[in-house]
Write a protein that holds these residues in place. Structure first.
Motif, PDB file in Angstrom:
ATOM      1  N   ALA A   1      10.773   3.771  34.102  1.00 22.87           N
ATOM      2  CA  ALA A   1       9.737   4.731  33.740  1.00 22.87           C
ATOM      3  C   ALA A   1       8.679   3.978  32.941  1.00 22.87           C
ATOM      4  O   ALA A   1       8.990   3.066  32.184  1.00 22.87           O
ATOM      5  CB  ALA A   1      10.322   5.858  32.909  1.00 22.87           C
ATOM      6  N   ARG A   2       7.424   4.345  33.136  1.00 26.49           N
ATOM      7  CA  ARG A   2       6.325   3.645  32.471  1.00 26.49           C
ATOM      8  C   ARG A   2       5.891   4.512  31.296  1.00 26.49           C
ATOM      9  O   ARG A   2       5.078   5.425  31.443  1.00 26.49           O
ATOM     10  CB  ARG A   2       5.185   3.483  33.473  1.00 26.49           C
ATOM     11  CG  ARG A   2       4.153   2.474  33.151  1.00 26.49           C
ATOM     12  CD  ARG A   2       3.364   2.191  34.444  1.00 26.49           C
ATOM     13  NE  ARG A   2       2.330   1.201  34.237  1.00 26.49           N
ATOM     14  CZ  ARG A   2       1.119   1.473  33.744  1.00 26.49           C
ATOM     15  NH1 ARG A   2       0.802   2.713  33.422  1.00 26.49           N
ATOM     16  NH2 ARG A   2       0.240   0.493  33.593  1.00 26.49           N
ATOM     17  N   ILE A   3       6.465   4.254  30.136  1.00 24.50           N
ATOM     18  CA  ILE A   3       6.186   5.133  28.986  1.00 24.50           C
ATOM     19  C   ILE A   3       5.443   4.366  27.887  1.00 24.50           C
ATOM     20  O   ILE A   3       4.226   4.417  27.815  1.00 24.50           O
ATOM     21  CB  ILE A   3       7.488   5.802  28.450  1.00 24.50           C
ATOM     22  CG1 ILE A   3       8.233   6.511  29.611  1.00 24.50           C
ATOM     23  CG2 ILE A   3       7.150   6.818  27.362  1.00 24.50           C
ATOM     24  CD1 ILE A   3       9.532   7.198  29.220  1.00 24.50           C
ATOM     25  N   ASP A   4       6.160   3.605  27.081  1.00 26.64           N
ATOM     26  CA  ASP A   4       5.473   2.940  25.966  1.00 26.64           C
ATOM     27  C   ASP A   4       6.385   1.861  25.385  1.00 26.64           C
ATOM     28  O   ASP A   4       7.368   2.178  24.729  1.00 26.64           O
ATOM     29  CB  ASP A   4       5.139   3.994  24.882  1.00 26.64           C
ATOM     30  CG  ASP A   4       4.436   3.374  23.678  1.00 26.64           C
ATOM     31  OD1 ASP A   4       4.142   2.153  23.713  1.00 26.64           O
ATOM     32  OD2 ASP A   4       4.189   4.130  22.705  1.00 26.64           O
ATOM     33  N   MET A   5       6.020   0.582  25.617  1.00 24.98           N
ATOM     34  CA  MET A   5       6.869  -0.510  25.138  1.00 24.98           C
ATOM     35  C   MET A   5       6.789  -0.682  23.619  1.00 24.98           C
ATOM     36  O   MET A   5       7.544  -1.463  23.049  1.00 24.98           O
ATOM     37  CB  MET A   5       6.510  -1.829  25.839  1.00 24.98           C
ATOM     38  CG  MET A   5       6.951  -1.909  27.290  1.00 24.98           C
ATOM     39  SD  MET A   5       8.730  -1.581  27.550  1.00 24.98           S
ATOM     40  CE  MET A   5       9.473  -3.000  26.772  1.00 24.98           C
ATOM     41  N   ALA A   6       5.874   0.052  22.982  1.00 25.67           N
ATOM     42  CA  ALA A   6       5.776  -0.060  21.523  1.00 25.67           C
ATOM     43  C   ALA A   6       6.353   1.171  20.825  1.00 25.67           C
ATOM     44  O   ALA A   6       6.259   1.298  19.609  1.00 25.67           O
ATOM     45  CB  ALA A   6       4.318  -0.253  21.121  1.00 25.67           C
ATOM     46  N   ALA A   7       6.933   2.070  21.601  1.00 23.15           N
ATOM     47  CA  ALA A   7       7.464   3.305  20.986  1.00 23.15           C
ATOM     48  C   ALA A   7       8.505   2.956  19.929  1.00 23.15           C
ATOM     49  O   ALA A   7       9.333   2.072  20.143  1.00 23.15           O
ATOM     50  CB  ALA A   7       8.103   4.188  22.059  1.00 23.15           C
ATOM     51  N   PRO A   8       8.438   3.604  18.763  1.00 26.13           N
ATOM     52  CA  PRO A   8       9.478   3.352  17.739  1.00 26.13           C
ATOM     53  C   PRO A   8      10.876   3.660  18.270  1.00 26.13           C
ATOM     54  O   PRO A   8      11.832   2.985  17.918  1.00 26.13           O
ATOM     55  CB  PRO A   8       9.101   4.315  16.604  1.00 26.13           C
ATOM     56  CG  PRO A   8       7.676   4.691  16.851  1.00 26.13           C
ATOM     57  CD  PRO A   8       7.434   4.582  18.331  1.00 26.13           C
ATOM     58  N   ASN A   9      11.003   4.644  19.105  1.00 26.57           N
ATOM     59  CA  ASN A   9      12.292   4.980  19.713  1.00 26.57           C
ATOM     60  C   ASN A   9      12.499   4.088  20.945  1.00 26.57           C
ATOM     61  O   ASN A   9      11.791   4.184  21.939  1.00 26.57           O
ATOM     62  CB  ASN A   9      12.287   6.460  20.118  1.00 26.57           C
ATOM     63  CG  ASN A   9      13.612   6.897  20.727  1.00 26.57           C
ATOM     64  OD1 ASN A   9      14.396   6.081  21.224  1.00 26.57           O
ATOM     65  ND2 ASN A   9      13.855   8.198  20.693  1.00 26.57           N
ATOM     66  N   ILE A  10      13.492   3.213  20.834  1.00 31.68           N
ATOM     67  CA  ILE A  10      13.703   2.208  21.883  1.00 31.68           C
ATOM     68  C   ILE A  10      13.991   2.838  23.245  1.00 31.68           C
ATOM     69  O   ILE A  10      13.671   2.280  24.282  1.00 31.68           O
ATOM     70  CB  ILE A  10      14.834   1.229  21.451  1.00 31.68           C
ATOM     71  CG1 ILE A  10      14.343   0.421  20.239  1.00 31.68           C
ATOM     72  CG2 ILE A  10      15.233   0.291  22.591  1.00 31.68           C
ATOM     73  CD1 ILE A  10      15.302  -0.627  19.730  1.00 31.68           C
ATOM     74  N   ASN A  11      14.565   4.043  23.220  1.00 26.09           N
ATOM     75  CA  ASN A  11      14.852   4.717  24.492  1.00 26.09           C
ATOM     76  C   ASN A  11      13.587   5.011  25.300  1.00 26.09           C
ATOM     77  O   ASN A  11      13.665   5.228  26.508  1.00 26.09           O
ATOM     78  CB  ASN A  11      15.597   6.029  24.242  1.00 26.09           C
ATOM     79  CG  ASN A  11      16.979   5.782  23.700  1.00 26.09           C
ATOM     80  OD1 ASN A  11      17.815   5.182  24.369  1.00 26.09           O
ATOM     81  ND2 ASN A  11      17.214   6.204  22.470  1.00 26.09           N
ATOM     82  N   LEU A  12      12.444   5.028  24.614  1.00 30.36           N
ATOM     83  CA  LEU A  12      11.188   5.315  25.321  1.00 30.36           C
ATOM     84  C   LEU A  12      10.481   4.041  25.811  1.00 30.36           C
ATOM     85  O   LEU A  12       9.415   4.106  26.410  1.00 30.36           O
ATOM     86  CB  LEU A  12      10.251   6.112  24.410  1.00 30.36           C
ATOM     87  CG  LEU A  12      10.729   7.531  24.073  1.00 30.36           C
ATOM     88  CD1 LEU A  12       9.783   8.199  23.072  1.00 30.36           C
ATOM     89  CD2 LEU A  12      10.854   8.381  25.335  1.00 30.36           C
ATOM     90  N   ARG A  13      11.063   2.876  25.521  1.00 28.62           N
ATOM     91  CA  ARG A  13      10.424   1.624  25.957  1.00 28.62           C
ATOM     92  C   ARG A  13      10.766   1.350  27.428  1.00 28.62           C
ATOM     93  O   ARG A  13      11.640   0.564  27.753  1.00 28.62           O
ATOM     94  CB  ARG A  13      10.862   0.467  25.053  1.00 28.62           C
ATOM     95  CG  ARG A  13      10.339   0.653  23.623  1.00 28.62           C
ATOM     96  CD  ARG A  13      10.675  -0.509  22.727  1.00 28.62           C
ATOM     97  NE  ARG A  13      10.372  -0.167  21.335  1.00 28.62           N
ATOM     98  CZ  ARG A  13      10.759  -0.871  20.282  1.00 28.62           C
ATOM     99  NH1 ARG A  13      11.450  -1.993  20.455  1.00 28.62           N
ATOM    100  NH2 ARG A  13      10.454  -0.483  19.055  1.00 28.62           N
ATOM    101  N   ASP A  14      10.089   2.065  28.265  1.00 28.49           N
ATOM    102  CA  ASP A  14      10.214   1.910  29.714  1.00 28.49           C
ATOM    103  C   ASP A  14      11.672   1.830  30.182  1.00 28.49           C
ATOM    104  O   ASP A  14      12.128   0.804  30.716  1.00 28.49           O
ATOM    105  CB  ASP A  14       9.433   0.670  30.185  1.00 28.49           C
ATOM    106  CG  ASP A  14       7.930   0.839  30.014  1.00 28.49           C
ATOM    107  OD1 ASP A  14       7.530   1.836  29.366  1.00 28.49           O
ATOM    108  OD2 ASP A  14       7.175  -0.005  30.518  1.00 28.49           O
ATOM    109  N   PRO A  15      12.428   2.906  29.990  1.00 31.15           N
ATOM    110  CA  PRO A  15      13.842   2.891  30.354  1.00 31.15           C
ATOM    111  C   PRO A  15      14.064   2.721  31.855  1.00 31.15           C
ATOM    112  O   PRO A  15      13.232   3.129  32.663  1.00 31.15           O
ATOM    113  CB  PRO A  15      14.325   4.271  29.897  1.00 31.15           C
ATOM    114  CG  PRO A  15      13.100   5.124  29.946  1.00 31.15           C
ATOM    115  CD  PRO A  15      11.981   4.231  29.506  1.00 31.15           C
TER     116      PRO A  15
END
Ligand code: ATP
Ligand code: MG
Ligand code: MG
Length: 552
Positions: free
Chosen positions: A174-188
């Motif tokens: 998924a193309r979300i956010d590689m800088a998200a504080p929540n690691i689960n959102l870093r392009d899982p």
């Protein structure tokens, strides 16, 4: 009519119903095990919560196998899990469901994300992906493949699906956010290549969705209103919501988390329980020492006792360790009320009643349950040749001894008082027989002014049925076998957790006792008939002692 909330999940549901947030007011929950092992007592908590909540609000609960890791899963586990849920007394809504039922739809939604520019095929190695992911304190970095065009991604994903790549060559993210504080959102990762046969879908797929991509969408497809899971998924909730918001799903499920059940003196992890089985520390998943539902069942736990235990521990968001004594108390309560009484001599010592004629017998009628007349009477024969527990005789009696000793009298439960007149020993000095006399005036009750030393259990040697008795101790010697960072739970396995007595005798009324029936053996504890029993040999498992023997 208002329903009283009993935990925070129920409170949430009642608010949702009151605020008309639940379509048609119909609550739909699900229990979603992965069929990669047998269920344990922790799963029982989740089962009781999901099915119990649905029952409470006149909703329904689905049973869905979360089957996205074909290599680790099997039909054996599916069958065992379904049986456990049924045995606990719950009925799932409609047929059993599988996440694999939705593989076509999930695949279409993956394509949809690609088309929206919200997913891409990444060709980094697993190791590189880990490096690029960053840490809790450092943001991740974009993969060099992140800017692939929609067309290229569609083509690569199609080729992944067609089996043109090897496992590990690439994944869909998924193309979300590689800088998200929540690691689960870093392009899982949402799809990976697994060239494995699947127990449900066969060889149709060589790409499989990740848990995160499959779970919420499956919930949406099933119209789950409240998706209840354990706290370790709390950090996945933003991802759960991201998929639901970015996909044309038919419903809007929400995830709620509660604390896992941890029990002392055991481990509650399918992976570790599987090791215990594979390494033969126990005899199988349903070994009566295992905290699995099937093990507890074989041990003699009842569905009601497990359900009551789950009520007792409650549902919260704070992690803790529950005392095994609580689980035992729950089964003791249930069996105290419902198990018929019987007498069993586990380590027999011969008693000859010298003044009772050889070949004669006298039958006593004893209550099957002292507090429940509706359970009726049982017939117990008395004869010249009896057996008592070796432990109930001492030649040199300790102070305050309430059992038998030379020259002393003791009551045989429900029958006469006997006096020990002579002790017979073998060549090595072991006591092998007691010559006793009975007092006809003590039948069923003490004559005035007469008080024997104590009451012991017994059986008639000629009438009783040979049996095997299996006594269990804790599986681990440490309260928290996982708690030591330096050592591993293997170091704390109790090598003396099973004691088998092959020479035991049970009263004749149990001759045809059926597998899984429950009894209280007077003074010894609660026992259940093991399924190893047959025509010639009854086998009893001790479920639990009469009193709490765990408190040290
Ligand atoms: P394990 O680590 O033992 O394999 P799991 O969580 O991976 O456990 P699943 O088959 O995914 O096992 O579990 C099905 C459901 O049961 C999940 O919703 C999970 O959160 C819940 N569950 C698992 N273990 C516990 C536990 N100890 N207490 C409460 N719920 C649990
Ligand atoms: Mg899981
Ligand atoms: Mg697991």
């Amino acid at each position: 009519e208002t329903v009283k909330p009993t935990n925070f999940i129920h409170q949430i549901i009642e608010n949702d119903i009151a605020n008309e947030k639940v379509a048609d007011g119909q609550i739909v929950t699900r229990f979603p095990p992965e069929p990669n092992g047998y269920l344990h007592i922790g799963h029982a908590k989740s089962i009781c919560l999901n099915f119990g909540t649905a029952e409470k609000y006149q909703g329904v609960c689905n049973l869905r196998f979360d089957d996205t890791n074909p290599e680790k899963e099997s039909q054996e586990y599916i069958d065992a899990i379904a049986e456990d849920v049924r045995w606990l007394g719950f009925k799932w809504n409609g047929d059993i469901r599988y996440t694999s039922d939705y593989f076509d739809q999930l695949h279409q939604w993956a394509v949809y994300l690609i088309e929206q520019g919200l997913a891409y095929v990444d060709s980094l190695s697993a190791h590189e992906m880990r490096e690029f992911r960053g840490t809790l304190t450092e943001p991740g970095r974009n993969s060099p493949y992140r800017e692939r065009s929609v067309e290229e991604n569609l083509e690569l994903f199609e080729r992944m699906r067609n089996g043109e790549f090897d496992e590990g060559d690439c994944v869909l993210r998924a193309r979300i956010d590689m800088a998200a504080p929540n690691i689960n959102l870093r392009d899982p990762v949402i799809y990976r290549i697994r060239k494995a046969h699947h127990h449900q879908s066969g060889d149709k797929w060589c790409i499989y969705p990740s848990y995160d991509f499959a779970h919420g969408q499956s919930d949406a497809l099933e119209g789950i209103t409240h998706s209840i899971c354990t706290l370790e998924f709390e950090d996945h909730r933003p991802l759960y919501d991201w998929f639901i918001e970015n996909l044309p799903v038919p419903a809007r499920p929400r995830q709620y988390e509660f604390a896992r059940l941890n029990l002392n003196y055991t481990v509650t992890s399918k992976r570790k329980l599987k090791l215990l089985v594979e390494e033969k520390h126990v005899q199988g998943w349903d070994d009566p020492r295992m905290p699995t539902i099937s093990g507890l069942r074989r041990r003699g736990y009842t569905p009601a006792s497990i359900r009551n235990f789950c009520e007792m521990i409650g549902v919260t968001r704070s992690n803790g360790i529950v005392d095994m004594g609580m689980l035992e108390a729950a089964v003791r309560d249930d069996l105290d009320a419902n198990a018929p009484r019987a007498m069993c001599v586990t380590r027999p010592l011969k008693v000859t009643v010298s003044n009772f004629p050889e070949g004669e017998e006298e039958w006593f009628e004893l209550p099957a349950h002292p507090k429940d007349e509706s359970m009726g009477l049982r017939k117990v024969p008395f004869s010249r040749n009896l057996l008592i527990e070796q432990e109930d005789f001492e030649e040199e009696k300790p102070r305050k001894w309430k059992r038998l000793a030379p020259g002393d009298a003791v009551r045989l439960r429900g029958s006469y008082v006997i006096t020990c007149n002579e002790v017979i020993k073998d060549e090595s000095g072991n006591v092998v027989e007691l010559i006793c006399s009975y007092d006809a005036a003590t039948r069923g009750e003490n004559p005035e002014g007469y008080k024997p030393n104590g009451v012991i259990h017994w059986v008639s040697a000629d009438h009783s049925v040979p049996c095997e008795v299996r006594l269990y101790d804790r599986l681990f010697t440490e309260a928290n076998p996982d708690g030591d960072k330096e050592r591993d739970f293997h170091d704390f396995i109790n090598s003396e957790s099973l004691e088998v007595l092959t020479d035991s005798r049970v009263e004749i009324g149990l001759k045809h006792a059926v597998a899984e029936s429950h009894y209280q053996f007077e003074r010894l504890g609660y026992f259940s008939v093991d399924r190893d029993s047959d025509e010639n040999r009854l086998v009893f498992n001790r479920t639990v002692t009469l009193r709490d023997s765990w408190a040290k």
